[in-house]
Design an enzyme around this catalytic site. Structure first.
Site, mmCIF file in Angstrom:
data_model
loop_
_atom_site.group_PDB
_atom_site.id
_atom_site.type_symbol
_atom_site.label_atom_id
_atom_site.label_comp_id
_atom_site.label_asym_id
_atom_site.label_seq_id
_atom_site.Cartn_x
_atom_site.Cartn_y
_atom_site.Cartn_z
ATOM 1 N N LYS A 192 12.426 79.572 -64.435
ATOM 2 C CA LYS A 192 13.663 80.376 -64.398
ATOM 3 C C LYS A 192 13.899 81.187 -63.306
ATOM 4 O O LYS A 192 15.307 81.065 -62.585
ATOM 5 C CB LYS A 192 13.839 81.129 -65.663
ATOM 6 C CG LYS A 192 15.201 81.779 -65.861
ATOM 7 C CD LYS A 192 15.938 80.823 -66.649
ATOM 8 C CE LYS A 192 15.627 80.779 -68.131
ATOM 9 N NZ LYS A 192 16.425 79.729 -68.547
ATOM 10 N N CYS A 388 -8.072 94.882 -25.343
ATOM 11 C CA CYS A 388 -6.899 95.963 -24.908
ATOM 12 C C CYS A 388 -7.472 97.487 -25.062
ATOM 13 O O CYS A 388 -8.276 97.757 -24.278
ATOM 14 C CB CYS A 388 -5.566 95.910 -25.791
ATOM 15 S SG CYS A 388 -4.301 96.478 -24.821
ATOM 16 N N GLY A 390 -9.877 98.099 -26.816
ATOM 17 C CA GLY A 390 -11.416 97.849 -27.072
ATOM 18 C C GLY A 390 -11.805 97.817 -25.424
ATOM 19 O O GLY A 390 -13.081 97.834 -25.491
ATOM 20 N N HIS A 511 -4.438 90.611 -24.542
ATOM 21 C CA HIS A 511 -4.495 90.089 -25.862
ATOM 22 C C HIS A 511 -4.679 88.530 -25.982
ATOM 23 O O HIS A 511 -3.786 87.791 -25.962
ATOM 24 C CB HIS A 511 -3.320 90.617 -26.815
ATOM 25 C CG HIS A 511 -3.296 91.849 -26.977
ATOM 26 N ND1 HIS A 511 -3.828 92.675 -28.143
ATOM 27 C CD2 HIS A 511 -2.683 92.946 -26.214
ATOM 28 C CE1 HIS A 511 -3.611 94.016 -28.061
ATOM 29 N NE2 HIS A 511 -2.805 94.115 -27.045
ATOM 30 N N GLU A 513 -5.829 86.659 -28.201
ATOM 31 C CA GLU A 513 -5.466 86.273 -29.374
ATOM 32 C C GLU A 513 -4.084 85.495 -29.471
ATOM 33 O O GLU A 513 -3.921 84.622 -30.307
ATOM 34 C CB GLU A 513 -5.733 87.354 -30.481
ATOM 35 C CG GLU A 513 -4.874 88.139 -30.544
ATOM 36 C CD GLU A 513 -5.073 89.653 -29.896
ATOM 37 O OE1 GLU A 513 -5.800 89.410 -28.612
ATOM 38 O OE2 GLU A 513 -4.930 90.726 -30.050
HETATM 39 N N1 GLN Z 1 -3.203 102.263 -26.781
HETATM 40 C C1 GLN Z 1 -3.303 101.581 -25.521
HETATM 41 C C2 GLN Z 1 -2.147 101.641 -24.516
HETATM 42 O O1 GLN Z 1 -1.265 101.756 -25.019
HETATM 43 C C3 GLN Z 1 -3.848 100.318 -25.970
HETATM 44 C C4 GLN Z 1 -2.854 99.365 -26.515
HETATM 45 C C5 GLN Z 1 -3.401 98.282 -27.289
HETATM 46 O O2 GLN Z 1 -4.592 98.128 -27.683
HETATM 47 N N2 GLN Z 1 -2.478 97.343 -27.600
HETATM 48 O O3 GLN Z 1 -2.749 101.186 -23.493
#
Ligand code: GLN
Length: 534
Positions: A192, A388, A390, A511, A513
């Site tokens: 439904k 980033c 990290g 990034h 990923e």
């Molecule tokens: N906060 C951090 C910056 O602006 C890292 C950003 C992120 O990890 N995408 O540079």
């Protein structure tokens, strides 16, 4: 892409509930059409009023995806790029806010020449411009976000209706996703809600041409016939979108029900212009059936409350497992929880982990926990991948604990610190989207480094960050054993750091990923999982 005057348009809508996985469904539909030899482009319309998803917390709509051309988009674009192996752009993620913004700006500029500016035709025309932008593929799949019946979405459905009417119903198709809930006490799948959802679309002047119905089990022929009867459809166009434990199994499940054949029949097109190759999905399906060894990876983050906030990252880890013939078990480690732990507790928390990954993030919460994770990986020779934030974290940790500068930090978190990570005062960002560095940027990699062994040469990767590693600390870092192995072509922006004496310690400002695909795992993730496997 050459302009194709015969481009066919497929609109994907959803009803009954949100979160049906329209993006995945749209991507899988596209992948099946590609497997028949057709070219496919995909595009997402999000009716909400934000100009783009860039400023939304990942806890709202999941991760913010970034295109090569530096546009912050809905995460469904990630599915499109991964499944279809295509590159999308700022014109492929269009929100209601952006449409209204453009219409209202045009009004201020006097472009409407004194006429009354209205939803129809001005707003609907603007949406139609985006629907047909950059035509060229055999198919353009347009996903309309939200659920039919949402007030915000009305004008998008209206624009799609007009557009389909203008190009002719043989050139457009509406595929509607719904849900058939299973009612345990009646032992029945309920149809439904689907009927009612199709009716809502009809009220807007749109007849669904195909239904993909999310269900926990295959719909029976009786159930499909009943739905077909009530919804004006051929029974062959009622597809079961059954729950799968892995999204890469979906194309095969759709194919088995003739979904692509039915779409091509709708458009009166050849069922296939090649031999139809589904082997890449078969390969993933075979891998999933194998009992491969498991590699445990700790992801130290802070947006775990929403399943989709690390979507591309989790996908990239899955792809890397596929490339290494291991199953990657992701353990979400809440960064904040590490902050109050003793060293012994930290050790226990990471017991059994073969790799530690610190992903991107914004804001101060959880920072000190991430720093402890990076320290633990460095000191205990556990493979570390920093992405980033990290990377920024890894540098701060190293300068604090290996170089002895206790006050090292990012100016994002402390105004009064030794600014190891900071906003570069004079780096021109005008063409990069405000103050964020966004989108693909080239990176030059030094020979004889881990980065070079992984990538084999210079690269281009996507960025989304505001702060940079302060190159002033390079000599100090180097003296203690951490090097910058990749940087921007002008040499001013550190892009990759690593510790040569560590088995695998690498962190990147970009990034990676966003460029991983199930068909070709990203080299950095593949190398990380390979190191973890050892
Ligand atoms: N906060 C951090 C910056 O602006 C890292 C950003 C992120 O990890 N995408 O540079």
């Amino acid at each position: 892409m050459a302009k194709n005057p015969n481009t066919k348009y497929i609109f994907v809508t959803g009803g009954v509930v949100s979160s049906l996985g329209k993006g995945v469904a749209a991507a899988c539909i596209g992948a099946l059409l590609q497997s028949r030899g057709y070219s496919v482009h995909a595009r997402k319309f999000d009716p909400y009023l934000n100009i783009d998803p860039g400023s939304m917390s990942p806890l709202q709509h999941g991760e913010v995806y970034v295109t090569n051309d530096g546009f912050e988009t809905d995460l469904d674009l990630g599915y499109y790029e991964r499944f279809l192996g295509i590159q999308l752009s700022r014109n492929d993620s269009v929100s209601g806010g952006r449409i209204y913004w453009e219409v209202l700006n045009a009004e201020r500029r006097g472009n409407y020449l004194g006429s009354t500016v209205q939803m129809i035709p001005h707003v609907s025309d603007k949406i139609k411009e985006y629907i047909k932008a950059d035509g060229g593929a055999d198919f353009i799949i347009c996903e309309i976000g939200g659920t039919v019946g949402d007030i915000e979405g009305l004008i998008f459905l209206e624009a799609a209706r007009q557009f389909a009417n203008e190009i002719g119903r043989r050139n457009a198709m509406f595929i509607h996703l719904t849900l058939a809930p299973f009612i345990e006490t009646a032992n029945e799948l309920k149809t439904k809600p689907t009927q009612q959802s199709v009716r809502i679309l009809l009220e807007k002047g749109i007849q669904a041409d195909m239904l993909v119905i999310r269900t926990p089990r295959m719909l029976s022929d009786d159930e499909r016939s009943k739905i077909a009867l009530f919804c004006n459809l051929s029974v062959n166009n009622v597809i079961s979108g059954i729950d799968m434990d892995n999204i890469y199994k979906i194309p095969l499940a759709y194919e088995a029900q003739g979904l692509a054949t039915q779409i091509l029949a709708h458009f009166a097109m050849e069922p296939s212009v090649n031999d139809g190759d589904l082997s890449k999905f078969q390969r993933i399906s075979d891998y999933l059936a194998l009992r491969t060894p498991i590699v445990d990876i700790a992801v130290v983050g802070k947006y775990f409350d929403v399943a989709d906030s690390y979507k591309s990252l989790n996908e990239a880890l899955f792809h890397a497992g596929l490339a290494n013939d291991v199953r990657v078990n992701i353990h979400n480690v809440d960064a904040e929880s590490l902050e109050k732990m003793t060293d012994t507790e930290i050790k226990e928390r990471f017991a059994g982990m073969s790799g530690i990954l610190v992903p991107g993030g914004f804001g101060e919460r959880g920072i000190e926990g991430k720093i402890r994770a990076a320290q633990f990986a460095r000191e205990n020779k556990i493979p570390y991948l920093g992405i980033c934030l990290g990377m920024q974290i890894a540098a701060i940790e190293f300068i604090r604990n290996s170089c002895g500068i206790q006050n090292a930090n990012s100016t994002e978190f402390s105004k009064d610190c030794d600014p190891v990570v900071y906003i570069m005062p004079d780096h021109d960002r005008d063409d990069m989207g405000g103050t964020l560095r966004l989108g693909a940027c080239p990176c030059v990699i030094n020979p004889d480094t881990l980065a070079h062994r992984i990538y084999g040469g210079n690269i281009s990767e996507r960025h989304r960050h505001r702060y940079e590693l302060n190159i002033k600390y390079e000599d100090l870092m180097k003296k203690q054993g951490m090097i910058i192995s990749g940087r921007s072509p002008d040499g001013r922006l550190p892009e990759i750091i690593e510790i040569p004496s560590h088995p695998f310690f690498i962190a990147v400002q970009f990034h990676p990923e966003f460029q991983s695909s199930p068909y070709t795992s990203h080299p950095l993730f593949a190398a990380f999982i390979n190191a973890a496997k050892k």
